[in-house]
Design a protein around this motif. Structure first.
Motif, short mmCIF file in Angstrom:
data_model
loop_
_atom_site.label_atom_id
_atom_site.label_comp_id
_atom_site.label_asym_id
_atom_site.label_seq_id
_atom_site.Cartn_x
_atom_site.Cartn_y
_atom_site.Cartn_z
N ASP A 60 0.87 -1.18 0.00
CA ASP A 60 0.00 0.00 0.00
C ASP A 60 0.91 1.23 0.00
O ASP A 60 1.60 1.49 0.99
CB ASP A 60 -0.88 -0.01 1.25
N THR A 61 0.92 1.95 -1.11
CA THR A 61 1.86 3.05 -1.24
C THR A 61 1.29 4.40 -0.79
O THR A 61 1.96 5.41 -0.92
CB THR A 61 2.31 3.18 -2.71
N ARG A 62 0.11 4.40 -0.24
CA ARG A 62 -0.47 5.67 0.20
C ARG A 62 0.37 6.24 1.33
O ARG A 62 0.64 5.56 2.33
CB ARG A 62 -1.91 5.48 0.67
N GLY A 63 0.80 7.48 1.18
CA GLY A 63 1.56 8.15 2.23
C GLY A 63 2.91 7.51 2.50
O GLY A 63 3.46 7.63 3.60
N TRP A 64 3.45 6.87 1.53
CA TRP A 64 4.67 6.08 1.72
C TRP A 64 5.75 6.58 0.81
O TRP A 64 5.52 6.83 -0.37
CB TRP A 64 4.35 4.62 1.42
N GLU A 65 6.96 6.79 1.35
CA GLU A 65 8.08 7.21 0.52
C GLU A 65 8.86 5.98 0.09
O GLU A 65 9.38 5.25 0.93
CB GLU A 65 8.98 8.17 1.30
N TYR A 66 8.97 5.81 -1.19
CA TYR A 66 9.59 4.61 -1.74
C TYR A 66 11.09 4.72 -1.67
O TYR A 66 11.70 5.62 -2.23
CB TYR A 66 9.14 4.45 -3.19
#
Lengths: 94, 306
Positions: free
Chosen positions: B82-88
């Protein structure tokens, strides 16, 4: 960490690498990818922090290089050593 | 968290060597700084999508300085994230002889084979086409390029590269420092933005050249022809009242080290990184620059003392 005293023996942390450039030092802390720049006094402290000489030895060595009042220099070196220890650049010898 | 656990279902099954099932027998050679780079093992669709993505940087044939072989990996090898609000951030595992990389739908390794003349990369992905595929490939190429440039005594720097009138300026600063804003201001005055995200620095005699990379943020030409300019100055961006302050060489070196992604986290290459960046930092003047909103920034850059 206990307060740093002149009897303390500190060394550079294993993950620290640094380069002297025109009197200053660029310090790379690998564990945090953090990069610091130290002034000439700080760079000299890093040179001296070999895990063999005490902080008192550092003060003696640097007193010969700087014209500052000895008591002031000693206090500055002790404070600086504590800051570097807090920052994970130096560690006490166990 | 151990290496790969964030992205891979079974990190212990990370490929131990550059082998596997190719997607196809197609290939593309990319003219990227540190290259050319041969990307092979592609399907026809993957080749098409890479050519569309990298445009004028693609060429056919010729000697390659570095390679990236692409293999299939089952989608089940990768975790759903889940990439919401996530810094890759890619997960890196450096070693003396190579580097393992884990990311979203990608596993990659860089190897320096003993006796070999060039760095070799391998990528395993489940992405067959489209932007998902080109993003995976680009993420891997960013790492490959960083290490290849270091091999050559240069560096890939997180920066905005601005050029005009035959000279270039490298703007440094962490995210939020104003690199993209500065780039827009320079564009408005007619300057060229090489990239507002990643640029390459290479030594040339006593000087330094800034080389465009196809890795951009919001600005820059991702697919245009290669471009390179002599570097006139390094600028570390800061917030505050308008000011231009000269940086010491130590400060300039520190700024470059902090901005050299991937390799600055590699304990096996930190000496090499310092070796590469120290002469770069010494070769050009460096300044700290703060600028007001709406500044005529390109004019300010051109007026910096030589």
């Amino acid at each position: 960490m206990n307060a740093i005293t002149p009897a303390a023996v500190l060394r550079r942390c294993p993950d620290v690498r640094y380069r002297r450039i025109e009197g200053e030092a660029v310090v790379l802390r690998q564990s945090t990818a953090e990069v610091l720049v130290l002034n000439e006094v700080g760079a000299s402290v890093l040179d001296l922090a070999d895990g063999e000489r005490s902080v008192g030895d550092w003060i003696e060595a640097l007193a010969g290089e700087y014209a500052a009042d000895r008591e002031t220099l000693a206090r500055d070196i002790l404070d600086f050593a504590a800051e570097l220890a807090e920052a994970g650049v130096l560690e006490p010898l166990e | 968290m151990s290496f790969g656990a964030q992205f891979l279902r079974v990190p212990d099954l990370f490929p131990g060597r550059p082998a596997g099932e190719d997607w196809g027998d197609r290939a593309v050679t990319l003219s990227i700084a540190g290259g050319p780079c041969l990307v092979s093992g592609l399907s026809a669709v993957q080749e098409r999508d890479l050519r569309e993505r990298f445009g004028g940087l693609c060429r056919d044939g010729g000697e390659a300085a570095v390679s990236l072989r692409v293999f299939r990996a089952p989608a089940g090898d990768f975790r759903e994230i889940d990439t919401r609000g996530w810094e890759y951030t890619l997960d890196l595992d450096p070693s003396p002889g190579g580097l393992r990389v884990a990311g979203m739908r990608l596993m990659a390794r860089l190897d320096w084979p003993a006796g070999a003349s060039r760095l070799a990369g391998a990528l395993w992905t489940c992405e067959a086409a489209g932007e998902e595929w080109t993003s995976v490939c680009e993420n891997t190429l960013r790492v490959l390029t960083a290490y290849r440039l270091l091999e050559l005594g240069g560096a890939m720097i997180h920066s905005a590269g601005i050029s005009g009138e035959g000279e270039g300026y490298l703007l440094l600063g962490p995210s939020g420092a104003g690199k993209t804003t500065a780039s827009r201001l320079c564009l408005e005055e007619g300057a060229t933005v090489l990239s507002d995200d990643l640029n390459a620095l290479v030594r040339e005699g006593d000087g330094v050249r800034m080389v465009k990379l196809p890795f951009t943020g919001d600005l820059g030409d991702r697919a245009g022809a290669p471009a390179t300019v002599p570097l006139r100055a390094l600028l570390r961006l800061a917030k505050g009242p308008e000011r231009l302050r000269p940086l010491s060489r130590a400060e300039a070196l520190a700024g470059l080290v902090a901005a050299a992604p991937f390799v600055n986290r590699d304990p096996w290459r930190r000496e090499a990184l310092l070796d590469a960046l120290q002469p770069l930092a010494a070769a050009v003047p460096a300044w700290e620059l703060t600028f007001p909103r709406g500044a005529r920034l390109w004019s300010i850059l051109k007026a910096i003392p030589r």
